[in-house]
Enzyme design. Structure first.
Site, PDB file in Angstrom:
ATOM      1  N   GLN A 125      -2.047  -9.080   5.278  1.00 33.42           N
ATOM      2  CA  GLN A 125      -2.151  -7.629   5.051  1.00 33.42           C
ATOM      3  C   GLN A 125      -3.101  -7.034   6.086  1.00 33.42           C
ATOM      4  OE1 GLN A 125      -0.929  -6.241   1.749  1.00 33.42           O
ATOM      5  NE2 GLN A 125      -1.084  -4.316   2.823  1.00 33.42           N
ATOM      6  N   PHE A 126      -2.611  -6.886   7.327  1.00 35.32           N
ATOM      7  CA  PHE A 126      -3.483  -6.352   8.370  1.00 35.32           C
ATOM      8  C   PHE A 126      -3.919  -4.925   8.064  1.00 35.32           C
ATOM      9  CE2 PHE A 126       0.301  -4.293   9.950  1.00 35.32           C
ATOM     10  CZ  PHE A 126      -0.170  -3.187  10.634  1.00 35.32           C
ATOM     11  N   THR A 127      -3.189  -4.228   7.207  1.00 32.03           N
ATOM     12  CA  THR A 127      -3.557  -2.845   6.889  1.00 32.03           C
ATOM     13  C   THR A 127      -4.877  -2.752   6.129  1.00 32.03           C
ATOM     14  OG1 THR A 127      -2.191  -2.820   4.888  1.00 32.03           O
ATOM     15  CG2 THR A 127      -1.171  -2.011   6.927  1.00 32.03           C
TER      16      THR A 127
END
Length: 152
Positions: free
Chosen positions: A81-83
């Site tokens: 989940q790079f966000t």
């Protein structure tokens, strides 16, 4: 300064689909949304894995959160989940400049998964860099945010 970030949810079940196909699913345990920062290292992975598997967020017979993932032999669904590195302080579009490169992110994501497996946790995963649909049956709800920079 970056830090390995995780959103932990205690679940009765969870799954992740890619292009309509379920690629990972778990029963009782945790869904772990994992964000890797550009300054993160294996030390951050080890710290966060130990913290997560030993968090006492599962209820004992008295209804108190006294048991860990290890105690209940729970499963873990780990989703990249790079966000989690979206900086929304300026403007209206998140800035992801503190997120790891895709290569570094994938390397530490895989090391995180292996570290869980090395500690006898049953792990399911999403697909790195894929568009995913994640189903989370949050239990409680119990949701915690952890990051490796908060080490004592």
């Amino acid at each position: 300064m970056s830090d390995l970030r995780a959103v932990i949810q205690r679940v009765t079940g969870g799954s992740v689909d890619v292009e309509g196909i379920t690629v990972g699913a778990v029963g009782s345990g945790m869904v772990i949304l994992l964000g890797v920062g550009k300054e993160d290292s294996e030390h951050d992975v080890d710290y966060l894995v130990e913290k997560i598997i030993n968090l006492r967020i599962f209820e004992d017979d008295a209804g108190k959160m006294n048991l860990s993932l290890m105690d209940v032999q729970g499963e873990a669904l780990v989703v990249s989940q790079f966000t989690l590195y979206g900086d929304c302080r300026k403007g209206r579009r998140p800035n992801f400049s503190e997120a790891a490169s895709p290569e570094q992110g994938e390397e530490l994501y895989n090391k995180f998964i292996k570290a869980l497996q090395d500690r006898s946790v049953k792990v399911a995963t999403g697909t790195f860099r894929a568009y995913m649909s994640v189903k989370i049956l949050n239990d409680g709800p119990v949701t915690l945010i952890l990051d490796s920079s908060k080490q004592l």
